[in-house]
Design an enzyme around this catalytic site. Sequence first.
Site, PDB file in Angstrom:
ATOM      1  N   TYR A 267       0.841  -1.194   0.000  1.00  0.00           N
ATOM      2  CA  TYR A 267       0.000   0.000   0.000  1.00  0.00           C
ATOM      3  C   TYR A 267       0.880   1.248   0.000  1.00  0.00           C
ATOM      4  O   TYR A 267       1.773   1.388   0.833  1.00  0.00           O
ATOM      5  CB  TYR A 267      -0.884  -0.031   1.249  1.00  0.00           C
ATOM      6  N   CYS A 268       0.632   2.163  -0.944  1.00  0.00           N
ATOM      7  CA  CYS A 268       1.316   3.456  -1.005  1.00  0.00           C
ATOM      8  C   CYS A 268       2.832   3.250  -1.021  1.00  0.00           C
ATOM      9  O   CYS A 268       3.340   2.508  -1.855  1.00  0.00           O
ATOM     10  CB  CYS A 268       0.859   4.334   0.160  1.00  0.00           C
ATOM     11  N   VAL A 269       3.577   3.864  -0.097  1.00  0.00           N
ATOM     12  CA  VAL A 269       5.034   3.704  -0.109  1.00  0.00           C
ATOM     13  C   VAL A 269       5.425   2.266   0.213  1.00  0.00           C
ATOM     14  O   VAL A 269       6.499   1.792  -0.192  1.00  0.00           O
ATOM     15  CB  VAL A 269       5.696   4.697   0.880  1.00  0.00           C
TER      16      VAL A 269
ATOM     17  N   GLY B 201       3.968  -0.149  -1.178  1.00  0.00           N
ATOM     18  CA  GLY B 201       3.970  -0.720  -2.522  1.00  0.00           C
ATOM     19  C   GLY B 201       5.240  -0.389  -3.279  1.00  0.00           C
ATOM     20  O   GLY B 201       5.767  -1.221  -4.031  1.00  0.00           O
TER      21      GLY B 201
END
Length: 601
Positions: free
Chosen positions: A337-339, A341
């Site tokens: 998720y987000c950073v 990822g």
Amino acid sequence: MSDVSTETQSAKTFNAEAFAMNIARAMESSGQALAAYLKPRETGEIKDKPPNELGEVIKTLSVVAEYWLSDKERAEDLQTRMGKAYLDLFGCAMRRMAGEQQPKPAIEPSPRDKRFKDPEWKSNQFFDFVMQLYLLTTQWAHELVRNAEGIDPHTRKKAEFYVQQITNAISPSNFVLTNPEVLRETLASNGDNLVRGMKMLAEDIEAGRGSLRIRQSDPSNLVVGVNMATTPGKVIFQNELMQLIQYTPTTETVLRTPLLIVPPWINKFYILDLKPEKSYIKWCVDQGITVFVISWVNPDKELGKKTFDDYMKEGPLTAMDVIEKVTGEMKVHTAGYCVGGTLLASTLAWLAEKRRVRVTSATFFAAQVDFTHAGDLLVFVDEDQISALERDMEAAGVLEGSKMAMAFNMLRSNDLIWSYVVSNYLKGQPPTSFDLLHWNSDATRMPAANHSYYLRNCYLENRLSAGSMVLDNTLLDLSKVRVPVYNLATREDHIAPADSVLYGSQFFGGPVKYVLSGSGHIAGVVNPPASGKYQYWTNDNIRDVTLTDWLKNATEHKGSWWPDWRQWLESIDPEMVPARVVGEVLPAIEDAPGSYVRVRA
């Protein structure tokens, strides 16, 4: 004046003596707020200096001012046009005072602007004039930036952002005497709202240890492990950087391949495990998936030297080793998720370069691997700003979570800052309990070394997609990542814009399913099927296509993307095995959600 004015509506309940007493009490609380602000500065805990951002604001807006003032004819033309606009406004006000019914306003607020919803903004001549004067000034400020020629795109983007912050801050809705709703409440309650508001202000500055920590949610009934993050599980491993949680199965059989979730370290993992009805983690467990989640540490100065390399090795790589020991499976499904990822994508490229087969599939939630179109956060990224931030982080060892939280809040400052300033401190209304906003304010610190590497290699130099990023002495090449990818973007995302995620899809070497969800960075991801909200779009074409063109040929599906992802996951490896007992191989250290997530910044 309007038929129902602020003064006449409040006259019946106004008590001058009570009002004077409450104003005195409010001033006393404001003194306590000032004392809470000064105390850490007097003790040396906080050393005041002009913020780095102030210099950036002055430098950036000076470029815009220089364009308009460097040419006499241009400056005179600007003054003439602005003068005419203000004269039109004054003319409108005078016609209304003369008795003309509903003269055409010089400017009107956007229908979506919540600040001016109160009817008295239009029914009362004074407030209507103040509102139009503000909107006209705001419009001109933005046009000055937009029409300034010869400014490089990054400077223009910064100028637009700074002008937006300034104009949001000076809105008449943010002040007692120019907000009809607040003024009515102040007169009707004899100033009791200001007493409550100043008391909350003092409490919030004290809670922020000398900085204002705006409360966005009532923390009562929102306790991690009690009301949120309650999916049953155990911490089965921990090191300096993370705890690994394995969740208790609720089905007799599960997919053979377990799932490892890599959340962002900028925030805490329980965004994916809020209340049970919203919990993505619980839903996955109920869908017959063996779920493992990394819970990152909230680092202090001692961990300030931890690098992006360390986060990869002590995070997902270590987690894969532990999962293999617990389940016997060498390969895992992964989700970032987000950073988290971005770290996962970097880890996949590192594994590919090392020819280590550890991953069956990768899912990305609002995550970027290319930062060309990285959105509003780019205003904070250039050599000068990063260097200044690095100097501050070097002294502290970490980036305080409050600073990163403020940066995110500023992307939607009217919704996430000023609406709470008005509600909390002017109206004296404490916020209601809301799990999502409670999580939003539960910020984490970041190690200086890790954050510096991330900003420079991703946002500033965009090395990951270019194939020039080096991690653990290894050159990363995303084209060597050939595992199936489910790449989820959200349509209204300001942090990982949908077009940025789409563009990044082309850099992976294997099959990529790009999916676009309705709503934004959080609600578009955390969207349980039972809620029946939003929609998602699919389209197999991801090469050399803009988001607009992609959408034209996309198929819209009502509701949550979660079931679509679950089908995709099973299509890769449908084999089922008996559910795994948590703690059978590695003894449990403690119950989920663990202790790391409870440490507040």
